[in-house]
Design a protein around this motif. Structure first.
Motif, PDB file in Angstrom:
ATOM      1  N   HIS A 129      -6.134   6.813 -13.799  1.00 55.83           N
ATOM      2  CA  HIS A 129      -4.660   6.854 -13.896  1.00 55.83           C
ATOM      3  C   HIS A 129      -4.350   7.555 -12.374  1.00 55.83           C
ATOM      4  CE1 HIS A 129      -4.467   5.695 -17.993  1.00 55.83           C
ATOM      5  NE2 HIS A 129      -5.507   6.468 -18.246  1.00 55.83           N
ATOM      6  N   ALA A 130      -3.217   7.137 -11.513  1.00 56.06           N
ATOM      7  CA  ALA A 130      -2.827   7.707 -10.536  1.00 56.06           C
ATOM      8  C   ALA A 130      -2.397   9.237 -10.817  1.00 56.06           C
ATOM      9  CB  ALA A 130      -1.779   6.745  -9.962  1.00 56.06           C
ATOM     10  N   ALA A 131      -1.726   9.247 -11.697  1.00 58.38           N
ATOM     11  CA  ALA A 131      -0.987  10.562 -12.079  1.00 58.38           C
ATOM     12  C   ALA A 131      -2.117  11.536 -12.324  1.00 58.38           C
ATOM     13  CB  ALA A 131       0.038  10.528 -13.322  1.00 58.38           C
ATOM     14  N   VAL A 132      -2.956  11.207 -12.823  1.00 56.61           N
ATOM     15  CA  VAL A 132      -4.303  12.229 -13.161  1.00 56.61           C
ATOM     16  C   VAL A 132      -4.688  12.614 -12.178  1.00 56.61           C
ATOM     17  CG1 VAL A 132      -6.315  12.560 -14.333  1.00 56.61           C
ATOM     18  CG2 VAL A 132      -4.719  11.453 -15.680  1.00 56.61           C
TER      19      VAL A 132
ATOM     20  N   MET B  88       0.742  -1.289   0.141  1.00 57.30           N
ATOM     21  CA  MET B  88       0.116  -0.177   0.146  1.00 57.30           C
ATOM     22  C   MET B  88       1.006   1.039   0.019  1.00 57.30           C
ATOM     23  SD  MET B  88      -2.939   1.277   2.807  1.00 57.30           S
ATOM     24  CE  MET B  88      -1.973   1.843   4.028  1.00 57.30           C
ATOM     25  N   TRP B  89       1.992   1.082   0.559  1.00 57.08           N
ATOM     26  CA  TRP B  89       2.714   2.309   0.878  1.00 57.08           C
ATOM     27  C   TRP B  89       3.743   2.876  -0.255  1.00 57.08           C
ATOM     28  CZ3 TRP B  89       0.923   6.218   2.899  1.00 57.08           C
ATOM     29  CH2 TRP B  89       0.260   6.125   4.132  1.00 57.08           C
ATOM     30  N   SER B  90       3.428   2.567  -1.642  1.00 56.64           N
ATOM     31  CA  SER B  90       4.236   2.885  -2.853  1.00 56.64           C
ATOM     32  C   SER B  90       4.096   4.467  -3.000  1.00 56.64           C
ATOM     33  CB  SER B  90       3.872   1.958  -3.937  1.00 56.64           C
ATOM     34  OG  SER B  90       2.492   2.264  -4.174  1.00 56.64           O
ATOM     35  N   HIS B  91       4.476   5.270  -2.112  1.00 57.69           N
ATOM     36  CA  HIS B  91       4.441   6.838  -2.366  1.00 57.69           C
ATOM     37  C   HIS B  91       5.104   7.019  -3.820  1.00 57.69           C
ATOM     38  CE1 HIS B  91       4.304  10.750  -1.090  1.00 57.69           C
ATOM     39  NE2 HIS B  91       5.601  11.027  -1.258  1.00 57.69           N
ATOM     40  N   ARG B  92       4.387   7.531  -4.657  1.00 55.00           N
ATOM     41  CA  ARG B  92       4.948   7.769  -5.803  1.00 55.00           C
ATOM     42  C   ARG B  92       6.405   8.743  -5.696  1.00 55.00           C
ATOM     43  NH1 ARG B  92       2.560  11.572 -10.067  1.00 55.00           N
ATOM     44  NH2 ARG B  92       3.721  11.205 -12.156  1.00 55.00           N
TER      45      ARG B  92
ATOM     46  N   ARG C  12     -14.017   8.210  -1.636  1.00 53.68           N
ATOM     47  CA  ARG C  12     -13.457   6.833  -2.070  1.00 53.68           C
ATOM     48  C   ARG C  12     -11.622   6.915  -2.085  1.00 53.68           C
ATOM     49  NH1 ARG C  12     -11.955   5.592  -7.448  1.00 53.68           N
ATOM     50  NH2 ARG C  12     -13.060   7.505  -8.050  1.00 53.68           N
ATOM     51  N   LEU C  13     -11.092   8.248  -2.753  1.00 54.48           N
ATOM     52  CA  LEU C  13      -9.863   8.256  -3.050  1.00 54.48           C
ATOM     53  C   LEU C  13      -8.870   8.340  -1.820  1.00 54.48           C
ATOM     54  CD1 LEU C  13     -10.197   9.982  -6.347  1.00 54.48           C
ATOM     55  CD2 LEU C  13      -9.497   7.761  -5.990  1.00 54.48           C
ATOM     56  N   LEU C  14      -9.497   8.637  -0.627  1.00 52.70           N
ATOM     57  CA  LEU C  14      -8.732   8.898   0.630  1.00 52.70           C
ATOM     58  C   LEU C  14      -7.981   7.671   0.812  1.00 52.70           C
ATOM     59  CD1 LEU C  14     -11.278  10.680   3.079  1.00 52.70           C
ATOM     60  CD2 LEU C  14      -9.227  11.621   1.897  1.00 52.70           C
ATOM     61  N   HIS C  15      -8.481   6.680   0.730  1.00 55.95           N
ATOM     62  CA  HIS C  15      -7.843   5.381   1.093  1.00 55.95           C
ATOM     63  C   HIS C  15      -6.833   4.877   0.122  1.00 55.95           C
ATOM     64  CE1 HIS C  15      -8.754   2.596   4.563  1.00 55.95           C
ATOM     65  NE2 HIS C  15      -7.759   2.157   4.120  1.00 55.95           N
ATOM     66  N   PRO C  16      -5.534   4.816   0.605  1.00 57.90           N
ATOM     67  CA  PRO C  16      -4.576   4.408  -0.703  1.00 57.90           C
ATOM     68  C   PRO C  16      -4.695   2.924  -0.965  1.00 57.90           C
ATOM     69  CG  PRO C  16      -3.528   5.243   1.424  1.00 57.90           C
ATOM     70  CD  PRO C  16      -4.769   4.976   1.664  1.00 57.90           C
ATOM     71  N   THR C  17      -4.661   2.672  -2.117  1.00 53.24           N
ATOM     72  CA  THR C  17      -4.772   1.364  -2.780  1.00 53.24           C
ATOM     73  C   THR C  17      -3.330   0.942  -3.568  1.00 53.24           C
ATOM     74  OG1 THR C  17      -5.424   2.099  -5.175  1.00 53.24           O
ATOM     75  CG2 THR C  17      -6.793   1.584  -3.261  1.00 53.24           C
TER      76      THR C  17
ATOM     77  N   LEU D 269      -3.429   2.988  -6.855  1.00 47.97           N
ATOM     78  CA  LEU D 269      -3.119   4.470  -6.753  1.00 47.97           C
ATOM     79  C   LEU D 269      -1.907   4.911  -5.839  1.00 47.97           C
ATOM     80  CD1 LEU D 269      -6.794   5.171  -6.936  1.00 47.97           C
ATOM     81  CD2 LEU D 269      -5.239   5.211  -8.894  1.00 47.97           C
ATOM     82  N   GLY D 270      -1.501   4.258  -4.997  1.00 48.17           N
ATOM     83  CA  GLY D 270      -0.414   4.757  -4.409  1.00 48.17           C
ATOM     84  C   GLY D 270      -1.115   5.708  -3.010  1.00 48.17           C
ATOM     85  N   ALA D 271      -0.284   6.268  -2.491  1.00 49.16           N
ATOM     86  CA  ALA D 271      -0.428   7.297  -1.330  1.00 49.16           C
ATOM     87  C   ALA D 271      -0.499   8.605  -1.922  1.00 49.16           C
ATOM     88  CB  ALA D 271       0.354   7.081  -0.133  1.00 49.16           C
ATOM     89  N   SER D 272       0.031   9.050  -2.841  1.00 44.24           N
ATOM     90  CA  SER D 272       0.088  10.329  -3.195  1.00 44.24           C
ATOM     91  C   SER D 272      -1.211  11.008  -3.542  1.00 44.24           C
ATOM     92  CB  SER D 272       0.899  10.659  -4.235  1.00 44.24           C
ATOM     93  OG  SER D 272       2.401   9.990  -4.155  1.00 44.24           O
ATOM     94  N   VAL D 273      -1.950  10.110  -4.020  1.00 46.29           N
ATOM     95  CA  VAL D 273      -3.296  10.520  -4.404  1.00 46.29           C
ATOM     96  C   VAL D 273      -4.139  10.859  -3.124  1.00 46.29           C
ATOM     97  CG1 VAL D 273      -5.542   9.752  -5.561  1.00 46.29           C
ATOM     98  CG2 VAL D 273      -3.313   9.065  -6.591  1.00 46.29           C
ATOM     99  N   ALA D 274      -3.994   9.825  -2.289  1.00 43.54           N
ATOM    100  CA  ALA D 274      -4.852  10.022  -0.908  1.00 43.54           C
ATOM    101  C   ALA D 274      -4.407  11.239  -0.430  1.00 43.54           C
ATOM    102  CB  ALA D 274      -4.577   8.856  -0.040  1.00 43.54           C
TER     103      ALA D 274
END
Lengths: 248, 503
Positions: B203-206, B1-5, B242-247, B250-255
């Motif tokens: 897309h995580a980056a988007v 879960m913790w793949s911080h971009r 929904r996006l508060l929770h890292p997956t 999507l990684g943690a940066s989105v959250a």
């Protein structure tokens, strides 16, 4: 801080863990508790954005924003490929990477009008185009009611003419008066598309009624090409270009 | 879960000591800006090869003729030649003076927009990158010069490659934070509906870029009236939760970005009951438990970047009227949340001490009206660890004492677990301090203890408590309470009946 051993275990494995723990002790407040000259009363406090308690975290957040240069091409698993060409026949673009191809494809080969091959930046603009340029009943209906949709996503307003719509775009949405994705029909040069089409290209007000069979034919299928389909003929033009193609 | 971009930190070429000094300077500058209420930051996207290619364009500004030449070259020749010219232009636009020169040239922005909307994908991208450099400028006139491009950037949000959309979003985010004048154009142009559509992207980056842009809009002074209501009405809200929770995808940066968005929304107090009704408290509580599980691994993975806004959202929502309802607390309102808070505090003491007060504030809000959580704190033996925090700082002392008051005021069954124990020596220590707010809070705690647990008063006397109180007799703010406590301790006050009638 020294935590009691085994505390982590009380957290349970995951979100669906059932609540645990002993039942609450009975509450018996003494009437004198918090009485004058004392003042305590349990109070949940909400903190405003600029509260001093939040200062450190805010500083960290902004340092993060300013420090981190997010790398554009940083996705680790992008594979390397040999140079290849776009497989939309007639499109001669070549690419050295998949993301450049994806970019090209999304820019030019999606949201394509099947009739005139123009591509549009969004589904909404394509829909408006099809309706206003290729729907034979549109001009008729537009004379009686407001049919010209606003180009801004989410705005429900409709107008009697493209000129009124443009005024709305400029006034209400603060769009530039020369917005490039707002092409009035009259601005199109003469084109040699399907013979059936020609009848509709004539300016409103002077054309005879379009023949009915054609109208129904045009309305029974969608003009949108699903983005997974490539036509074998002709490069897709950008919307600005009126390059002629023989019809498919 | 913790793949911080991982973005890369800017390479400055300083040694370690220099880096520390630079950090201290920057930190001081950021603090000053915050206190003066103009803390504003922008985000910059750059190509990885740019950093290595130390182009001559970067280091010195271009003359007007040189810029003009590049602009002309970007409109002539083959696609490759145009692209090359644009790349050089982009490199040169890193220099503030070149930025000024560029925007002063007649037709320069117009040319960029023409390329942005052209049929050549590579030119679109390069033109967008030039605009992005301009959007990041410090001088307001440079960023505002980009305004004619916003209708196009917004249009492209609903259909283009993920990379391009990401770039458009960061550019829009940088522009949005620039000034109210810019937002007065972006809002009628439909930025909120455009974002609501774009948030469906996988897309995580988007998504990270979208969160950033939204967070910039939400910080505006006029946001509570002009922006937040329409955000709450739109499809943005359910997606944000929904996006508060890292997956893993999507990684943690989105959250992180959406947690900050939620923080700004909650602080604005526009419609917090709505957020509670959509399950925001449960989401946040369960997320904190997950963060605690990750924290117990004890490796610093940037967890504090997400924990900070989540704690704030959770704490502020807990202060709302409806937050005490049993139904609302069903998912998280048990001992696990207390465990999570303590595990997080232990982690933050090592890695991010500034978050300890925020955790304590949350603990206060949790325990205020909740006998179950107070009981949990006692039965999990967490009072002693709580007391160990007292030496950290003044703010921490006040918060720890307040939490203990929350527990003590619930009655004798609670006070029995607080006294006897390590509490007495700590309270006597506190009474030696001269900070009257801290001492005042300890007096409140003493009164609650004496009132519910008469033995505590006796114990206090035996340990020279009276003398400790004497020290503060002259303080105006403390006098009355000290006198009352002394009377209670000596048994001469009606505050404490001789026996408490227990059921």
């Amino acid at each position: 801080m020294q935590l009691p051993p085994g505390l982590l275990g009380r957290l349970g494995p995951g979100p669906a863990g059932s609540p645990s723990g002993s039942p609450p002790l009975p509450v018996l407040r003494h009437p004198a508790s918090g009485a004058a000259p004392f003042r305590f009363s349990p109070l949940a406090q909400s903190l405003p954005r600029r509260h001093p308690l939040f200062e450190d975290g805010d500083v960290q957040r902004h340092a993060y924003l300013q420090d981190v240069i997010t790398q554009v091409s940083q996705v680790p698993e992008r594979p390397r490929v040999a140079a290849f060409g776009c497989h939309v026949a007639g499109c001669q673009q070549e690419f050295a990477s998949l993301e450049a191809y994806e970019h090209h494809y999304r820019a030019l080969h999606t949201h394509v009008c099947s009739v005139c091959r123009r591509s549009f930046p969004s589904a909404h603009l394509l829909d408006v185009h099809i309706l206003e340029w290729h729907d034979s009943l549109f001009q008729l209906l537009a004379e009686r009611q407001s049919m010209h949709q606003c180009l801004v996503e989410g705005c429900p307003d409709k107008f009697r003419s493209s000129r009124e719509r443009k005024e709305h775009l400029v006034r209400a949405h603060r769009y530039p008066p020369d917005f490039r994705f707002d092409q009035p029909r009259k601005a199109r040069g003469p084109s040699r598309l399907a013979s059936g089409e020609e009848a509709m290209e004539v300016c409103p007000g002077e054309a005879p009624q379009p023949p009915l069979p054609q109208a129904s034919e045009l309305r029974t299928y969608s003009h949108r090409i699903p983005s997974t389909i490539c036509f074998g003929q002709g490069a897709t033009r950008g919307f600005k270009n009126a390059k002629k193609r023989s019809n498919q | 879960m913790w793949s911080h971009r991982s973005g890369r930190l800017r390479a400055h070429g300083y040694n370690l000591q220099e880096q520390r000094d630079r950090w201290r300077e920057r930190e001081a500058a950021l603090r000053k800006a915050r206190r003066e209420q103009h803390l504003v930051s922008k985000r910059l996207l750059r190509d990885s090869d740019l950093e290595e290619a130390r182009d001559e364009f970067q280091n010195k500004p271009l003359e007007e003729l040189e810029v003009l030449h590049l602009l002309r070259m970007s409109q002539r020749g083959t696609e490759k030649e145009k692209e090359k010219a644009l790349i050089s232009l982009r490199h040169s636009l890193q220099h503030p003076e070149t930025q000024q020169t560029f925007i002063r040239l007649e037709g320069s922005i117009r040319t960029l927009i023409g390329l942005l909307t052209s049929s050549w994908a590579s030119l679109q991208m390069e033109a967008a990158r030039c605009l992005h450099e301009l959007s990041h400028a410090d001088q307001p006139n440079v960023a505002e010069a980009c305004l004619p491009s916003t209708s196009y950037l917004l249009t492209y949000l609903s259909g283009h490659s993920a990379d391009f959309i990401e770039l458009c979003l960061y550019t829009l985010g940088n522009l949005a934070v620039e000034s109210e004048a810019v937002r007065r154009q972006l809002l009628p142009q439909g930025i909120i509906p455009a974002l609501a559509l774009c948030i469906q992207s996988p897309h995580a980056a988007v998504l990270e870029a979208l969160g950033y842009t939204l967070s910039q809009l939400l910080q505006a002074n006029e946001a509570p009236k002009e922006i937040i209501p329409s955000v709450l009405d739109s499809a943005i809200l359910p997606n944000m939760l929904r996006l508060l929770h890292p997956t893993p995808e999507l990684g943690a940066s989105v959250a992180v970005e959406f947690a900050w968005c939620l923080h700004y929304i909650i602080c604005s107090q526009v419609n917090n009951p709505l957020l509670i009704s959509r399950g925001a408290l449960s989401t946040l509580g369960l997320l904190l438990m997950d963060l605690a599980r990750a924290a117990s691994g004890s490796v610093d993975t940037g967890l504090d970047l997400l924990a900070c806004p989540v704690l704030r959202c959770f704490g502020n929502l807990l202060a709302e009227e409806g937050a005490a309802d049993a139904g609302v607390r069903a998912d998280f309102g048990d001992e696990r949340i207390i465990v999570a808070m303590f595990i997080l505090m232990e982690f933050f003491i090592q890695h991010q001490p500034s978050l300890v007060p925020e955790c304590l504030w949350v603990l206060n809000n949790l325990t205020v009206k909740d006998p179950g959580l107070c009981t949990a704190l006692l039965s999990l033996d967490l009072v002693a660890p709580l007391l160990q925090l007292l030496p950290i700082s003044r703010v921490v002392r006040i918060l720890v004492l307040t939490i203990l008051c929350n527990i003590a005021e619930k009655g004798p069954f609670y006070c029995q677990r607080l006294w006897p124990g390590p509490l007495l020596p700590h309270l006597l220590d506190i009474l030696t301090l001269s900070d009257s707010e801290v001492v005042g809070q300890s007096l409140e705690l003493l009164q609650l203890l004496f009132v519910h647990q008469p033995e505590a008063a006796q114990d206090f006397l035996q340990h020279s408590g009276l003398q400790a109180l004497e020290k503060h007799k002259e303080e105006i703010d403390l006098q009355e309470r000290i006198q009352a406590l002394q009377e209670v301790a000596l048994g001469g006050s009606s505050l404490v009946p001789n026996a408490l009638a227990l059921p």
